[in-house]
Scaffold this active site. Structure first.
Site, PDB file in Angstrom:
ATOM      1  N   ALA A 147      65.539 -88.426 -39.980  1.00 51.82           N
ATOM      2  CA  ALA A 147      64.471 -87.825 -40.787  1.00 51.82           C
ATOM      3  C   ALA A 147      63.180 -88.627 -40.695  1.00 51.82           C
ATOM      4  O   ALA A 147      62.182 -88.278 -41.301  1.00 51.82           O
ATOM      5  CB  ALA A 147      64.914 -87.714 -42.244  1.00 51.82           C
ATOM      6  N   SER A 151      66.906 -94.957 -40.324  1.00 54.61           N
ATOM      7  CA  SER A 151      68.288 -95.358 -40.593  1.00 54.61           C
ATOM      8  C   SER A 151      68.789 -96.286 -39.490  1.00 54.61           C
ATOM      9  O   SER A 151      69.630 -97.155 -39.738  1.00 54.61           O
ATOM     10  CB  SER A 151      69.181 -94.124 -40.714  1.00 54.61           C
ATOM     11  OG  SER A 151      69.270 -93.429 -39.487  1.00 54.61           O
ATOM     12  N   ASP A 196      59.823-101.299 -38.195  1.00 52.84           N
ATOM     13  CA  ASP A 196      60.969-100.838 -38.981  1.00 52.84           C
ATOM     14  C   ASP A 196      61.905-101.987 -39.337  1.00 52.84           C
ATOM     15  O   ASP A 196      62.345-102.133 -40.475  1.00 52.84           O
ATOM     16  CB  ASP A 196      61.760 -99.775 -38.211  1.00 52.84           C
ATOM     17  CG  ASP A 196      60.897 -98.594 -37.810  1.00 52.84           C
ATOM     18  OD1 ASP A 196      59.741 -98.538 -38.262  1.00 52.84           O
ATOM     19  OD2 ASP A 196      61.378 -97.738 -37.055  1.00 52.84           O
TER      20      ASP A 196
HETATM   21  P1  ADP Z   1      66.222 -92.576 -37.683  1.00 52.78           P
HETATM   22  O1  ADP Z   1      64.871 -91.945 -37.689  1.00 52.78           O
HETATM   23  O2  ADP Z   1      66.987 -92.211 -38.909  1.00 52.78           O
HETATM   24  O3  ADP Z   1      66.187 -94.023 -37.394  1.00 52.78           O
HETATM   25  P2  ADP Z   1      67.539 -92.530 -35.134  1.00 52.78           P
HETATM   26  O4  ADP Z   1      67.924 -91.417 -34.232  1.00 52.78           O
HETATM   27  O5  ADP Z   1      66.639 -93.581 -34.630  1.00 52.78           O
HETATM   28  O6  ADP Z   1      66.997 -91.858 -36.466  1.00 52.78           O
HETATM   29  O7  ADP Z   1      68.872 -93.301 -35.614  1.00 52.78           O
HETATM   30  C1  ADP Z   1      69.929 -92.582 -36.193  1.00 52.78           C
HETATM   31  C2  ADP Z   1      71.256 -93.159 -35.732  1.00 52.78           C
HETATM   32  O8  ADP Z   1      71.537 -94.381 -36.468  1.00 52.78           O
HETATM   33  C3  ADP Z   1      72.408 -92.243 -36.027  1.00 52.78           C
HETATM   34  O9  ADP Z   1      72.588 -91.300 -35.003  1.00 52.78           O
HETATM   35  C4  ADP Z   1      73.566 -93.212 -36.124  1.00 52.78           C
HETATM   36  O10 ADP Z   1      74.022 -93.529 -34.835  1.00 52.78           O
HETATM   37  C5  ADP Z   1      72.925 -94.440 -36.736  1.00 52.78           C
HETATM   38  N1  ADP Z   1      73.126 -94.454 -38.212  1.00 52.78           N
HETATM   39  C6  ADP Z   1      72.225 -94.259 -39.177  1.00 52.78           C
HETATM   40  N2  ADP Z   1      72.796 -94.305 -40.413  1.00 52.78           N
HETATM   41  C7  ADP Z   1      74.101 -94.531 -40.208  1.00 52.78           C
HETATM   42  C8  ADP Z   1      75.233 -94.659 -41.072  1.00 52.78           C
HETATM   43  N3  ADP Z   1      75.143 -94.549 -42.408  1.00 52.78           N
HETATM   44  N4  ADP Z   1      76.435 -94.877 -40.503  1.00 52.78           N
HETATM   45  C9  ADP Z   1      76.562 -95.001 -39.160  1.00 52.78           C
HETATM   46  N5  ADP Z   1      75.543 -94.875 -38.306  1.00 52.78           N
HETATM   47  C10 ADP Z   1      74.319 -94.631 -38.803  1.00 52.78           C
HETATM   48 MG    MG Z   2      65.356 -94.879 -35.617  1.00 51.04          MG
END
Ligand code: ADP
Ligand code: MG
Length: 405
Positions: A147, A151, A196
């Site tokens: 989003a 994350s 980040d």
């Molecule tokens: P964002 O903008 O949220 O950083 P990204 O595509 O860069 O999106 O990263 C998202 C990835 O981080 C997910 O596909 C997953 O692999 C990992 N991730 C994020 N949160 C979690 C979680 N709670 N548990 C496991 N993996 C997570």
């Molecule tokens: Mg990311």
């Protein structure tokens, strides 16, 4: 040199209080889940926040200024040492496991996902010749994935915080953030800047964090009382974002070369205007965004420190226009969310946040007017686009916290 100027004493006190609350609230279910998974107790819990960037977009990889805040959405990791040198990891949210030798980590064969972030952090420790012990590792979190709330950085920072503690590697602050960025850049293969990981590691409750991405100096800036930070999702995924993002990075590098400087950050607005005819128009506009955005960050810090929310909000709107017209990373959906928000009484400012090309907007909204945002922005947006928009009311959190349990 890496330095930090600590904010006023009451803010620091509040930050400490928020930490304790966060840990108390979240550690217990994590410990229970760890015990159910690995049939033992964890030794430590590591919690790292996601982030939203208030202003200063696409400036981090141009060695410029950013003003993000860590948010009260987290990735949580519980861990305990294993003596056999194996890392066994489980993601609660994906209900998947992983197992590999800590000393010889390779990319996961199969779909790219959470395992590569965990393995990437281990790889980054080895790459720096830091010790990494075998470990049982449990991962969960509540940051919406993809989003634009980073994350992925929270996952890296939480895992790095955990391994750092149980392996006795002695990493701290910006150094830990740099290691995580390296994991994402080199191992996972996403060319993110340093913002980040820095704010996830070093955020301060109630504050945003001004970071100079050239020397990584940083300082907390108190957020205005009586206002909320609300993120509105456009419902458009950024899964095509890698290519245009890398294009913008390359264009900024080309603009710097054309201007005869190491980084676009090194020119001021006057020098840039004088060099206009030396650059193709699109490179001139990319550079103009970076140069004016750095100025807007500086002005926003002054405005926030003066309690001048109107000016701070106006700078956010200026940032959006510049990202739309000069940097060309907005979308009709993000423009619509911002347009709808800017005319709502109680919204001080709104802009796209994150890389763009989808993702979300950040809104600075008077406390008590969040329902108005739902009614005047989210609902009309859904009606006009048919896209699944949701909003998140967020609060500025402290950064990485690692506790023995
Ligand atoms: P964002 O903008 O949220 O950083 P990204 O595509 O860069 O999106 O990263 C998202 C990835 O981080 C997910 O596909 C997953 O692999 C990992 N991730 C994020 N949160 C979690 C979680 N709670 N548990 C496991 N993996 C997570
Ligand atoms: Mg990311």
């Amino acid at each position: 040199m890496i330095g930090v100027i600590i904010g006023a004493r009451p803010a620091l006190f509040n930050a400490m209080a928020a930490y304790t609350f966060r840990m108390h609230n979240r550690a217990r279910p994590l410990i229970e889940e760890f015990a159910a998974t690995f049939d033992r107790r964890p030794e430590i819990v590591s919690i790292a926040p996601g982030r939203v960037n208030l202003i200063g977009e696409h400036t981090d990889y141009n060695e410029g200024l950013v003003l993000p805040l860590a948010i009260d959405r987290y990735v949580l990791v519980a861990a305990a040492v294993r003596q056999d040198g194996v890392i066994r990891a489980r993601s609660v949210d994906f209900d998947q496991r992983d197992e590999f030798p800590a000393a010889a980590v390779r990319r996961f064969r199969g779909s790219r996902g959470w395992r590569d972030y965990v393995r990437g952090v281990v790889w980054a420790f080895l790459n720096r010749f830091l010790p990494v012990t075998g470990a049982d590792v449990l991962v969960t979190g509540d940051i919406p994935i993809g989003a634009g709330l980073s994350s992925s950085a929270a996952l890296e920072v939480a895992v790095a915080g955990a391994l750092n503690r149980i392996s006795g590697a002695g990493l701290a602050g910006a150094d830990l953030a740099l290691l995580c960025q390296k994991a994402e850049n080199v191992f996972v293969g996403v060319q993110c800047g340093i913002m980040d990981q820095m704010v996830s590691a070093l955020g301060v409750a109630g504050h945003c964090l001004m970071i100079d991405c050239r020397d990584l100096t940083h300082r907390p800036v108190l957020l205005p009382a009586g206002f909320e930070i609300i993120v509105a999702e456009s419902g458009v995924e950024r899964n095509l974002a890698d290519t245009p993002y890398n294009d913008r990075r390359e264009e900024c590098a080309q603009a710097a070369r054309g201007l005869g400087v190491d980084s676009v950050r090194d020119v001021d607005e006057t020098a840039l205007a004088e060099a206009r005819s030396d650059l193709p128009d699109h490179l001139f506009r990319r550079a103009r965004h970076v140069v004016t955005e750095n100025r807007r960050v500086r002005e926003c810090v002054v405005a926030l420190e003066d309690g001048d929310v109107t000016t701070a909000g106006g700078l956010m709107c200026g940032s959006h226009q510049s990202l739309r017209d000069d940097f060309e990373v907005s979308t009709p959906e993000l423009d619509l969310l911002v347009e709808l928000a800017c005319v709502v009484d109680g919204v001080a400012g709104a802009r796209l946040t994150g890389a763009g090309f989808g993702g979300c907007t950040v809104n600075l909204v008077r406390e008590g007017d969040t329902a108005v945002l739902e009614e005047k922005v989210i609902q009309p947006y859904i009606a006009r686009t048919g896209l699944p928009s949701v909003m998140h009311v967020l609060h500025a959190s402290g950064g990485l916290e690692v506790t023995d349990v």
